[in-house]
Scaffold this active site. Structure first.
Site, mmCIF file in Angstrom:
data_model
loop_
_atom_site.group_PDB
_atom_site.id
_atom_site.type_symbol
_atom_site.label_atom_id
_atom_site.label_comp_id
_atom_site.label_asym_id
_atom_site.label_seq_id
_atom_site.Cartn_x
_atom_site.Cartn_y
_atom_site.Cartn_z
ATOM 1 C CG ASN C 104 -2.150 -0.849 1.020
ATOM 2 O OD1 ASN C 104 -2.497 -1.206 -0.102
ATOM 3 N ND2 ASN C 104 -2.817 -1.220 2.114
ATOM 4 C CE1 TYR D 60 -9.323 2.120 13.081
ATOM 5 C CE2 TYR D 60 -9.689 -0.102 12.270
ATOM 6 C CZ TYR D 60 -9.793 0.832 13.276
ATOM 7 O OH TYR D 60 -10.366 0.494 14.471
ATOM 8 C CD GLU D 61 -4.330 -1.628 4.836
ATOM 9 O OE1 GLU D 61 -3.114 -1.747 4.997
ATOM 10 O OE2 GLU D 61 -5.066 -2.526 4.396
ATOM 11 C CG LEU D 62 -9.683 1.995 5.068
ATOM 12 C CD1 LEU D 62 -9.961 3.027 6.100
ATOM 13 C CD2 LEU D 62 -10.961 1.397 4.555
#
Lengths: 264, 303, 303, 264
Positions: C104, D60-62
């Site tokens: 990511n 949280y990665e999002l």
């Protein structure tokens, strides 16, 4: 509120700053993305938007993009009317991203010293080790000069400012001449015009040297040369800078009602 | 988060700004400049600070004039609508102030590197410029993929970022709107963050619109209620720019006597218990007030 | 901006997504996934696409299943609540799909580089990992200041970013809220941006809150009105995540027959003039509707 | 809604996933910043927040930071209740910045294959050139394993998964052993624990090798060894994983009311 050190020179019907703002505005084409600098260029952009370039988009380094003129006159880009109704309020780095990607067509920079290749100094007069005068510095100028497709320099025309070699390159022009920008790795761009208190200069496509292309009304090529620190080349078809039209003056006065930037 | 970070301006500056610290301020450029906090540093006679910011619209000059500053890392130090910053200029000419010259983009990238936790960031600006000669934090490197030269900018990680915001809760959660400059990067790059806020609000106002947050509460060290704390710079939603104050400062700052008079009028009275709003006066506050309200259309964070 | 960019979904995809293009989608990760636009690419039988995105919660698998994809550059391709993406998995195992493996963070940095117009970005992640072996866009370089090794990630500049947003005007100005993932970077990095929007609103709604804009209108090529265009992913302010749809897709996508049945139910009927909302049905729409409204407190952009 | 492939093994009074979630939660200390991964760790974080770590902050990665539990149960981090009332909604790169700066104390990662030094594979089974099975890939796992101060691995304990050498290093553990992380340039971190379907393993501070420190109720060290692909070291004081307390079970059931992740 009138800026104390605004140019005092007057020409019948309009002021010198009004002429310079008009000349700056005419450098903007319709549909262009314009990185708007401090001071006179602020008015130049508003004038262009209000006349021949209604679709121009303005980008301001503090984090503003707007495609409409501000709902009220502004003195500076951070004034709240310049934020209200903007298209985008974001980070400096977002604005600089547009610039760095090559999405900015034209930008405006003020200068304290310039040389024949359009290198600009706004940092140190007299060398940076023992400066005689420290100026404010680059701000976004170095970035605009490095990364816009073209940039316009707006400055006072004096011999001590138009120097054979600037004391410090804050904002790169054509460096030492042809091929220099490519050599140092600048991805594009270069100065396109210098709008001064005496005339308008452009750059020879081959030699990258500044050439006088237009003199303001009442100014001779000789006068310009006498205020320039190197033997200045003059265009064969030297023009006279067209004065602001009545419409242009009306717009300038609407956005600078007190004459803070352009006098009255 | 259930312990308060709310402090008085004096406590916040005493606790989180030490002599010799590097301090990021004026991060939104012309707006939201934390003048109240800067003035407190003057009153507390902070020493040997390194000031960091893109441009400084007179705040850095005030701190230089008060003898608080040893070094500046910035792109532009002046008075946006009048020109030179006289104390800054004198201090450089007299060699009592060290400078690392940045452009707005190199400074933004330096703070971005600090915010991201990487040692440098690449940019295409400044190649061939003399910024390299007065800033050792710039070096030319080649892209490992294309071979093209880029400027590598070394990360900046200030000891503290001082940021003026519109509204904050007592736990460090806050909303900022308007142009943001390098506010986001400066907050995330810095070890401590001091927020001065026009209003202290309930946590629900902030968490009710988490997209307006630019730095999460757990990264904030102190929250100070400082109405008019950005004056004379403009604060979206609260007051317009006080142009006259910038012009007056230009005139005052030309001489040491003028600066002392300015300081006596605008900075020192707070130590005698006067609020900044009182110093400013009702008429001036009203002249700067928002006349045309432009409220945003709410969005929904329901589920 | 006074010319409209509003197009039908079909026009937008025909005009701005060409066979062989690189397409960034699913940029907000689990939310705001542009399923409507992806399904249109399936209906128009787009070929040889390179899909770019951090994670793909079944959308990439659907496009692989429909034969639209030649390459994927992503960090994770699966079904978040059930696991594997079966078409993706089969295609890699059968070597009909090229992969560049990202994390990511490396993907975010690749798009950030593209957005910023620099050829690469440095990061400390992935050092020592095998991502280097399946992604030539990662190389180790030394920081020119500290000498520490970092991963350089090559810039990604997709041909088009397809982004689902809550509200947009016809000129490309838009508001997005909720978690943003790499939406900002993808839009700014891409040559074209297609917005699909739950609602088309007046320009004043957008310019009345310019901090909610993630990509300026002049960078947008097409605006499509696509209610329920993010379903079954959640869209803040509009509808919740339809977990059952993800579970059903898992079951369908195990076999080619199952996939055809899924496509016949969810994708193809739009070509026969049915709206997606109709396909979804009233009961299901109601079950996904926002039950607890949480409107934000407005801010003021006056002067 | 019950996840079809959830672990079916049962122990009296609680499920195996409930035990694992409890073990995961206990790895979080109060006031820590936690990078919350997908699936079981989502519940682990909610459990920790609701019991012994009320001041923990979840990242949280999002693009979500929150310091409260979600107002309703969530199946995944993108569910709207996980966004509503968050402390910060922003970009993935902002979350990753916290991680890269060393501000994340602990993170959780799932794995398909792990080796004795805690290297994880979630990409290719059977080599990347001709993979037997392609798995979803890294997501944020490589980043968490590279950059968090410590990370916890949560996975099924099977011989084919606990391999002498993983087929592909998606997420670096201790590489080839002591000094490897420093050598490749990773700034900090490393795996701290592996919570499996059979027990809990930690890493020897000197050899960086995985050691069995706790077995789940009803599991012997021999069973763990027989499901591990290398000669497994066992701690002198091998413990038994404490089962979830009644309070912990109540919380887990509150956040996973249908038993989608943890069974019923």
């Amino acid at each position: 509120m009138k800026k104390k050190d605004a140019f005092e020179t007057k020409t019948p019907g309009y002021t010198l700053p009004q002429l310079m703002v008009t000349a700056a505005a005419r450098e903007v084409f319709d549909h262009e993305t314009v990185f708007v600098g401090m001071r006179l260029p602020l008015l130049g952009f508003l004038l262009a938007k209000s006349t021949h370039a209604p679709h121009a988009v303005g980008v301001y380094e503090l984090g503003v993009v707007r495609d409409t003129v501000s709902p009220e006159p502004i003195l500076t880009m951070g004034d709240l009317p310049n934020l209200s109704g903007a298209s985008w309020l974001a980070d400096t780095i977002d604005m600089m991203g547009l610039l760095q990607k090559g999405l900015v067509d034209v930008s405006f920079i003020g200068g304290a010293q310039v040389d024949r290749f359009g290198n600009l100094n706004t940092s140190y007069i007299g060398g940076f080790r023992s400066p005689r005068t420290r100026l404010p510095g680059s701000g976004g100028a170095c970035d605009l000069a490095s990364l816009a497709k073209r940039h316009i320099i707006v400055m006072t025309h004096e011999k001590r400012r138009f120097k054979e070699k600037v004391d410090y390159i804050t904002s790169p022009g054509y460096g030492e001449g042809p091929g220099w920008r490519e050599r140092v790795g600048l991805p594009r761009g270069g100065p396109c015009a210098v709008i001064t208190t005496l005339g308008i200069l452009r750059f020879d496509p081959d030699s990258k040297e500044m050439i006088l292309v237009s003199v303001h009304p009442g100014v001779s090529a000789e006068t310009v040369q006498s205020h320039t620190g190197w033997p200045l080349k003059t265009a064969r078809n030297l023009a006279q800078t067209p004065p602001p039209t009545r419409e242009e003056l009306t717009v300038i006065r609407r956005f600078d009602p007190g004459g803070y930037w352009t006098g009255t | 988060m259930d312990f308060t970070k709310r402090l008085s301006l004096s406590e916040a500056v005493s606790r989180f700004v030490q002599d010799g610290d590097s301090v990021a301020m004026g991060c939104a450029q012309e707006t939201l400049i934390p003048f109240a906090a800067g003035h407190e540093m003057i009153r507390r006679q902070k020493k040997n600070l390194t000031l960091i910011g893109p441009i400084s619209d007179i705040l850095f000059d005030q701190l230089v004039g008060a003898g608080c500053v040893a070094e500046i890392r910035a792109a532009w130090i002046g008075n946006v609508i009048t020109g030179s910053a006289y104390h800054f200029r004198r201090a450089v000419e007299e060699k009592t102030l060290r400078i690392k010259d940045h452009s707005n983009l190199t400074l933004a990238m330096a703070l971005k590197a600090g915010a991201m936790g990487v040692p440098f960031m690449p940019t295409s600006t400044a190649l061939g410029s003399d910024l390299y000669r007065t800033n050792p934090d710039l070096k030319t490197v080649s892209c490992p993929f294309s071979g093209v030269p880029v400027t590598a900018v070394a990360a900046l990680t200030p000891d503290v970022a001082v940021v003026h915001v519109q509204r904050a809760d007592i736990f460090g959660n806050s909303h900022v709107w308007g142009n943001l400059g390098v506010t986001r990067e400066a907050c995330l790059a810095s070890r401590h963050v001091i927020l001065t806020a026009e209003e202290i609000v309930d946590t629900k106002v902030i968490t009710g619109d988490p997209n307006r947050v630019v730095v999460p509460g757990f990264r904030v060290s102190a929250v100070v209620h400082a109405p008019w704390g950005g004056h004379p710079s403009p604060v979206p939603g609260y007051y317009n720019r006080d142009h006259q104050a910038f012009i007056d400062y230009r005139n005052c700052s030309k001489t040491p006597e003028g600066f002392r008079a300015w300081r006596k009028e605008w900075v020192d009275p707070v130590d005698d218990g006067r609020t900044y709003a009182e110093i400013l006066g009702k008429a001036r506050r009203e002249s700067l007030a928002i006349k045309h309200r432009r409220p945003s259309v709410p969005v929904d964070y329901g589920y």
